[in-house]
Design a protein around this motif. Structure first.
Motif, PDB file in Angstrom:
ATOM      1  N   TYR A 443       0.830  -1.373  -0.282  1.00 20.70           N
ATOM      2  CA  TYR A 443       0.029  -0.422  -0.250  1.00 20.70           C
ATOM      3  C   TYR A 443       0.690   1.467   0.065  1.00 20.70           C
ATOM      4  N   ALA A 444       1.643   1.417  -1.303  1.00 17.31           N
ATOM      5  CA  ALA A 444       2.609   2.394  -1.286  1.00 17.31           C
ATOM      6  C   ALA A 444       2.480   3.879  -1.200  1.00 17.31           C
ATOM      7  N   GLY A 445       3.548   4.716  -0.564  1.00 20.49           N
ATOM      8  CA  GLY A 445       3.031   5.803  -0.286  1.00 20.49           C
ATOM      9  C   GLY A 445       2.981   6.733  -1.615  1.00 20.49           C
ATOM     10  N   ASP A 446       4.145   5.938  -2.408  1.00 15.05           N
ATOM     11  CA  ASP A 446       4.013   7.308  -3.984  1.00 15.05           C
ATOM     12  C   ASP A 446       3.114   5.727  -4.695  1.00 15.05           C
ATOM     13  N   VAL A 447       2.004   6.929  -4.944  1.00 13.04           N
ATOM     14  CA  VAL A 447       1.616   5.449  -6.146  1.00 13.04           C
ATOM     15  C   VAL A 447       1.967   5.065  -7.553  1.00 13.04           C
ATOM     16  N   LEU A 453      10.247  -1.087  -3.511  1.00 10.19           N
ATOM     17  CA  LEU A 453      11.142  -1.624  -2.608  1.00 10.19           C
ATOM     18  C   LEU A 453      12.115  -0.535  -1.462  1.00 10.19           C
ATOM     19  N   GLU A 454      12.957   0.572  -1.772  1.00 12.43           N
ATOM     20  CA  GLU A 454      12.861   1.125  -1.280  1.00 12.43           C
ATOM     21  C   GLU A 454      12.600   1.732   0.089  1.00 12.43           C
ATOM     22  N   GLU A 458      13.387   2.709   4.456  1.00 11.77           N
ATOM     23  CA  GLU A 458      12.539   3.662   5.131  1.00 11.77           C
ATOM     24  C   GLU A 458      12.012   4.111   6.269  1.00 11.77           C
ATOM     25  N   ARG A 459      10.861   2.908   6.313  1.00  9.65           N
ATOM     26  CA  ARG A 459       9.987   2.691   6.528  1.00  9.65           C
ATOM     27  C   ARG A 459      10.434   2.261   8.563  1.00  9.65           C
ATOM     28  N   GLU A 509      13.679  -8.531   0.422  1.00 13.82           N
ATOM     29  CA  GLU A 509      14.112  -7.176   1.516  1.00 13.82           C
ATOM     30  C   GLU A 509      13.652  -6.952   2.541  1.00 13.82           C
ATOM     31  N   ILE A 510      12.577  -7.292   3.284  1.00 15.00           N
ATOM     32  CA  ILE A 510      12.208  -6.944   4.239  1.00 15.00           C
ATOM     33  C   ILE A 510      13.841  -8.745   4.941  1.00 15.00           C
TER      34      ILE A 510
END
Ligand code: ADA
Length: 572
Positions: A443-447, A453-454, A458-459, A509-510
């Motif tokens: 549910y990405a910040g930048d749609v 993935l970055e 950051e989160r 990544e996670i």
């Protein structure tokens, strides 16, 4: 590893083939006590059904909502008292014995017992009828609603047993590990009498020369029973023991056996320690869900689920989002999986908090879950209220109340709830472990951004900074949900959302981030298996009507991510 059964007594399983009738979606259940006119009296039981099982996985009832009637018979012997034990069903049920209403059950997934009243005939054969209803009705069953992101199945989907009892009997036995060197336990026994009775204890079948007398309160405490030489429980060495308590009171003799593990669990600053050693938890959120069986998972499937998780490096499972099947918990004990168990909840808000009936039932479910599962060493924390609106000030009272109830019922385990409101959460100071559900890059910040993935790293950085700013850095932190959806078999050159490749890159990544960070104590990926959810237009974000964030699909076929996660999490 020794294998035990956790059934405390000689009981008679009632699982098998029962009579069945579908009564449709217009049965009025407002007065289930009308025994003679009760809806099942004219049911005409024209079909057969398996118990455990879900009626709405039958081909012609798939997706149906309404009332079903179940019927079986069981034989009562000479025993003075008998209890029926139901390990869990959905959503609502009325239990009739020989046609008379005996119990109404309103808590989906909760274990419950029903005392069998004395028979008024000379026949030892008793008739057990259960009406089970899976319609959404916030008055009848406010604990499960249609907006939850998991399918609300109908049926008796966990075992049913008949338990014969002597007149004076043991009602509960709790074992708590109080020291490790030498291993020492505290035993609390409850009995259904307040006259003096004598208790005798055997551990692993051996006489430990301990006896006790129950005082007038009905509860006895042995004072620190040391068990030198008995092995400790841990995920690496899940050694289980048995405690048999025998009771003698005049002519009454009773015997009650529990399984237990010798282990301690405690929070020390940002660490969660098992047997005094810090844990790093890795694993999955798991719904009890299967394409064919709903939550009525065959035992074999439960074993395979644990095997699949362990093979990929897991030592931890969050039983999302309701009390678990006791057989699954037995397996976690035996196979060495650490468990977070929680009562049912999904984004509750002010409407729920203003509803006294809801508040009562959720408190009851929390207590009953803890009481039923207290002796499982695998359970290392209690949770509640998944993703409630903890950014609202009215939520604080709810978390406070449930925390008090939980700690009172079990002072030995830490408590937590999974929050998706950080940094606006107002309740994190109330619990022992901070658990955050986050979906950066999904549910990405930048749609507009492709494959963001970055956002994951950051989160995680922002969470650490935010917790420090709020003075919460000294508590253990679990990322209790994070994940991405993938449709099984969808491998696509663009490798975007819903492709197996994006999910694989995302989980890779996670996991790499988690392996590199000492400041995140636990990670529970969302989720183990795909599971059925909304069928309505809510399903627009849920292709096929499934939550597709499983690392295996609803038949447990591994997606591409499985081998990558396995490599990353078993080679550290
Ligand atoms: C939430 C919720 C899960 C599931 C998940 C998702 O965090 O707790 O039950 O709905 O999101 O898939 O979006």
């Amino acid at each position: 590893m020794s294998m035990h059964t956790a059934r405390p007594r000689l009981s008679r399983p009632l699982d098998g083939i029962w009579d069945f009738a579908w009564l449709g979606d217009s049965v009025d259940l407002s007065q289930p006590a009308l025994a003679k006119g009760a809806p099942h009296s004219s049911a005409g039981f024209d079909r057969r059904i398996a118990v455990p099982g879900c009626f709405d996985t039958l081909p012609d009832l798939a997706g149906a909502r309404g009332t079903a009637a179940y019927r079986t018979r069981f034989e009562q012997g000479d025993e003075p008292v008998g209890m029926l034990h139901f390990d869990g069903l959905g959503i609502w049920a009325a239990v009739y014995i020989d046609g008379a209403l005996t119990y109404v059950h309103r808590k989906p997934y909760s274990p419950f017992t029903v005392e069998v009243p004395a028979s008024d005939s000379t026949s030892r054969v008793r008739e057990l009828t259960v009406l089970v209803d899976n319609r959404f009705d916030t008055e009848r069953s406010p604990l499960q609603e249609n907006y939850f992101d998991f399918y609300a199945y109908g049926g008796i989907f966990r075992p049913v047993t008949y338990v014969p009892l002597p007149a004076v009997h043991i009602t509960d036995v709790r074992v708590t590990t109080t020291a490790l060197d030498p291993p020492t336990i505290d035993i609390a026994v409850s009995v259904n009498t307040d006259v003096n009775v004598e208790l005798h204890y055997l551990v692993d079948g051996k006489d430990v020369s301990a006896t006790d007398t129950v005082d007038g309160t009905g509860t006895a405490n042995t004072h620190q029973l040391p068990l030198p030489g008995f092995g400790l429980w841990s995920p690496e060495s899940p050694e289980m023991h048995t405690l048999t308590v025998t009771l003698d009171a005049g002519a009454s003799h009773d015997e009650y056996t529990v399984t237990f593990g010798l282990r301690t669990i405690e929070v020390v600053g940002p660490e969660l320690r098992l047997n005094s050693r810090p844990l790093k938890l890795f694993g999955w959120n798991r719904h009890e869900s299967h394409a064919q069986f709903g939550p009525a998972l065959p035992l074999q499937q439960m074993v395979q689920d644990i095997e699949l998780m362990k093979r990929a490096g897991a030592n931890f499972v969050r039983g999302s989002h309701y009390p678990q099947d006791d057989r699954f918990l037995d397996l976690c004990d035996e196979m060495g999986m650490l468990v977070w168990e929680e009562s049912i909840g999904w984004q509750q808000n002010e409407t729920h908090f203003a509803n006294d009936d809801y508040q009562t039932l959720i408190g009851e479910q929390q207590i009953e879950m803890i009481e039923a599962h207290f002796n499982h060493p695998s359970i290392i924390m209690w949770g509640f209220q998944n993703e409630l609106h903890s950014e609202l000030s009215t939520s604080r009272a709810v978390i406070e109340r449930l925390s008090v109830v939980t700690r009172k019922t079990d002072p030995t385990r830490p408590i937590t709830f999974a929050s998706c409101r950080f940094p606006n959460d107002l309740c994190l100071d109330l619990v022992d472990i901070i658990s955050l559900n986050v979906y950066p890059g999904w549910y990405a910040g930048d749609v507009e951004e492709y494959r963001p993935l970055e956002e994951i790293g950051e989160r995680l950085d922002a969470i650490r900074t935010g917790l420090a700013e709020q003075g919460l850095a000294d508590k253990p932190l679990i990322i209790s949900e994070i994940g991405a959806g993938a449709i099984y078999g969808w491998r696509d050159p663009h490798a975007g959302h819903w492709s197996e490749q994006y999910q694989s890159d995302y989980l890779g990544e996670i996991c790499s981030q988690f392996n590199d960070r000492a400041d995140v104590m636990g990670l529970a990926l969302w989720q183990f298996c795909d599971c059925r959810t909304y069928g309505s237009s809510r399903a627009l974000g849920r292709p096929r009507g499934f939550n597709n964030k499983g690392i295996v699909d609803e038949y447990r076929r591994p997606k591409q991510a499985y081998e990558l996660v396995r490599a990353l999490m078993t080679e550290v």
